[in-house]
Design an enzyme around this catalytic site. Structure first.
Site, PDB file in Angstrom:
ATOM      1  N   ASN A   7      20.169  63.619  14.660  1.00  0.00           N
ATOM      2  CA  ASN A   7      20.691  63.531  13.304  1.00  0.00           C
ATOM      3  C   ASN A   7      19.605  64.090  12.382  1.00  0.00           C
ATOM      4  O   ASN A   7      18.596  63.434  12.128  1.00  0.00           O
ATOM      5  CB  ASN A   7      20.960  62.036  13.035  1.00  0.00           C
ATOM      6  N   ARG A  96      24.828  65.843  14.755  1.00  0.00           N
ATOM      7  CA  ARG A  96      25.663  65.630  13.571  1.00  0.00           C
ATOM      8  C   ARG A  96      25.525  66.882  12.719  1.00  0.00           C
ATOM      9  O   ARG A  96      24.416  67.270  12.347  1.00  0.00           O
ATOM     10  CB  ARG A  96      25.158  64.414  12.796  1.00  0.00           C
ATOM     11  N   HIS A 184      30.884  62.263   5.356  1.00  0.00           N
ATOM     12  CA  HIS A 184      30.775  60.927   5.980  1.00  0.00           C
ATOM     13  C   HIS A 184      31.935  60.675   6.943  1.00  0.00           C
ATOM     14  O   HIS A 184      32.248  59.525   7.254  1.00  0.00           O
ATOM     15  CB  HIS A 184      30.798  59.781   4.929  1.00  0.00           C
ATOM     16  N   ARG A 245      22.544  60.912  -6.922  1.00  0.00           N
ATOM     17  CA  ARG A 245      23.582  61.899  -7.252  1.00  0.00           C
ATOM     18  C   ARG A 245      24.548  61.323  -8.296  1.00  0.00           C
ATOM     19  O   ARG A 245      24.885  60.141  -8.245  1.00  0.00           O
ATOM     20  CB  ARG A 245      24.383  62.278  -6.008  1.00  0.00           C
ATOM     21  N   GLU A 388      27.240  55.980  13.090  1.00  0.00           N
ATOM     22  CA  GLU A 388      27.514  57.416  13.253  1.00  0.00           C
ATOM     23  C   GLU A 388      27.036  57.935  14.603  1.00  0.00           C
ATOM     24  O   GLU A 388      27.728  58.704  15.270  1.00  0.00           O
ATOM     25  CB  GLU A 388      26.802  58.202  12.150  1.00  0.00           C
TER      26      GLU A 388
END
Ligand code: ADP
Length: 409
Positions: A7, A96, A184, A245, A388
């Protein structure tokens, strides 16, 4: 089968090793080795743990991603954190990949064609896609011909109808790939499947809203196991307020800043991605724990940041419920979703009219992979640990099994 998952974040390199037998377990398996290198300025911190309880953390001098991956791999088969005998014990490597563009949604074996497709959309997610490509090159160099599989964070949202995926700009945007992709997806999909299992229901019968609230935040509306809407769009900047963000803002603000304040593209990028959100409003931190503490202590801007975060979350969830036309369960996942009873309570309070009510005692304990709704409600509220890497490992296992079976027949 030993599955190594990589990842590659913009300022971190994480990796996990899973050992999966002949059948895929229904519940998530723990990894047998986990390594992480995080860069902060000129230094990097390396932490490794294995399933024998060995844990090592130290400052390291690795400068490049290549060195970082090399160092992580080394600790996997040598020294006290060793988990396998050597490189040849790794059967498959899963990556990923943040952006798959308009062509790649399904988990894919990494070929020259897949790599060039990932490269061609790296302008959409430059920090991530390039790091992931670099990871693939290094693995090929270090582990030779081991199969590598790309699992796309945009993949789960491929089922969004065009009405949800298309921006109402000129039609040629869509033809140019300027559309909503959503992100996501690996965790939204995992949470939807896990929710069905925890509820003892068939996923195909459920209407779910999954709330991934980490440093990045997004919602997904999941109808019968398929994503039908999500809050992130062309980039992971759209939608909810996040740590640094902004989430969605009036695009007129951007044209104003360009025309009247002469901001460059790079400056806009920096403001919206790094200097906005919880950090931008509070002026103190992007970390929800610090925002909650400061807000309790009467810090006005921290309180405003928290209020905006909750307001946008509530209105986003309301929109997802409207798209689904009902709701069976609301799922909270990732750092804030799993750990903040305050945020969950603030969100759920406004949905009591939909029979969405928390069990206050359970909510306060933040139990993972449990139903925390009041016993007499018809709509459930679940907290699910983000997994994940496990989801990527499962996808790799399935793809290798399918390839092996089809070769054997
Ligand atoms: P990433 O998106 O980078 O994977 P995480 O899922 O780890 O991030 O989420 C990080 C966020 O989770 C941070 O804002 C952090 O403050 C928040 N968080 C972690 N623990 C808690 C807690 N106990 N209460 C509130 N927020 C928390």
């Amino acid at each position: 089968m030993n599955v190594l998952v990589l990842n590659s974040g913009s300022s971190s390199q994480k990796s996990c090793l899973y050992e999966i037998g002949d059948t895929l377990p229904d519940d998530p398996a723990g990894c047998i080795w986990e390594g992480k290198i995080e860069w902060a300025g000129n230094t990097a911190e390396c932490s490794i743990r294995n399933s024998r309880g060995v844990y090592r953390k130290d400052q390291t001098s690795v400068a490049s991603r290549g060195e970082a991956i090399e160092r992580l791999l080394h600790t996997l088969w040598s020294g006290e954190t060793q988990a396998i005998s050597g490189p040849s014990a790794i059967n498959v490597v899963g990556h990923r990949v943040v952006h798959g563009g308009a062509q790649h949604f399904e988990p894919s074996i990494v070929t020259a064609e897949v790599k060039s497709a990932i490269e061609s959309v790296s302008v959409f997610a430059p920090l991530h896609n390039r790091a992931e490509l670099e990871g693939m090159e290094i693995v090929a160099k270090k582990l030779g011909a081991v199969p590598q599989i790309a699992v796309f964070d945009t993949g789960f949202h491929r089922t969004m109808p065009l009405s949800a995926a298309t921006y109402p700009g000129p039609y040629h945007w869509l033809e140019q790939g300027i559309r909503r992709y959503g992100f996501h997806g690996i965790n939204h999909q995992y949470c939807a499947q896990r929710a069905a299992r925890l509820l003892g229901k068939n996923l195909n019968s459920l209407k779910l809203v999954t709330c991934h609230l980490g440093n990045g935040c997004s919602l997904a509306a999941v109808l019968e196991g398929r994503s039908v809407d999500t809050t992130m769009g062309f980039t992971p900047l759209e939608g909810l307020m996040m740590g640094t963000r902004s989430g969605s803002v009036d695009p007129g603000i951007l044209t104003y800043l360009v025309r009247q304040r002469q901001l460059s593209g790079q400056q806009l990028d920096e403001v919206l991605n790094e200097k906005a959100g919880l950090l931008g409003i509070s002026g103190i931190s992007s970390d929800m724990r610090k925002i909650l503490a400061a807000s309790k202590n009467g810090h006005e801007r921290a309180k405003l940041a928290l209020d905006i975060y909750v307001h946008r979350l509530r209105s986003g969830i309301g929109a997802m419920i409207a798209v689904l036309g009902g709701l069976d369960a609301l799922v909270f996942t990732a750092g804030v979703g799993e750990n903040s009873p305050e945020v969950r309570a603030a969100v759920c309070d406004n949905f009591a009219f939909l029979d969405l009510r928390l069990d206050q005692g359970k909510n306060a304990q933040s139990p993972l992979d449990e139903d925390i709704s009041a016993p007499d409600t018809t709509v459930h509220i679940l907290v699910i640990h983000a997994q994940e890497d496990w989801m990527i490992a499962r996808e790799c296992w399935s793809l290798v099994q399918t390839a092996t079976t089809s070769m054997g027949h």
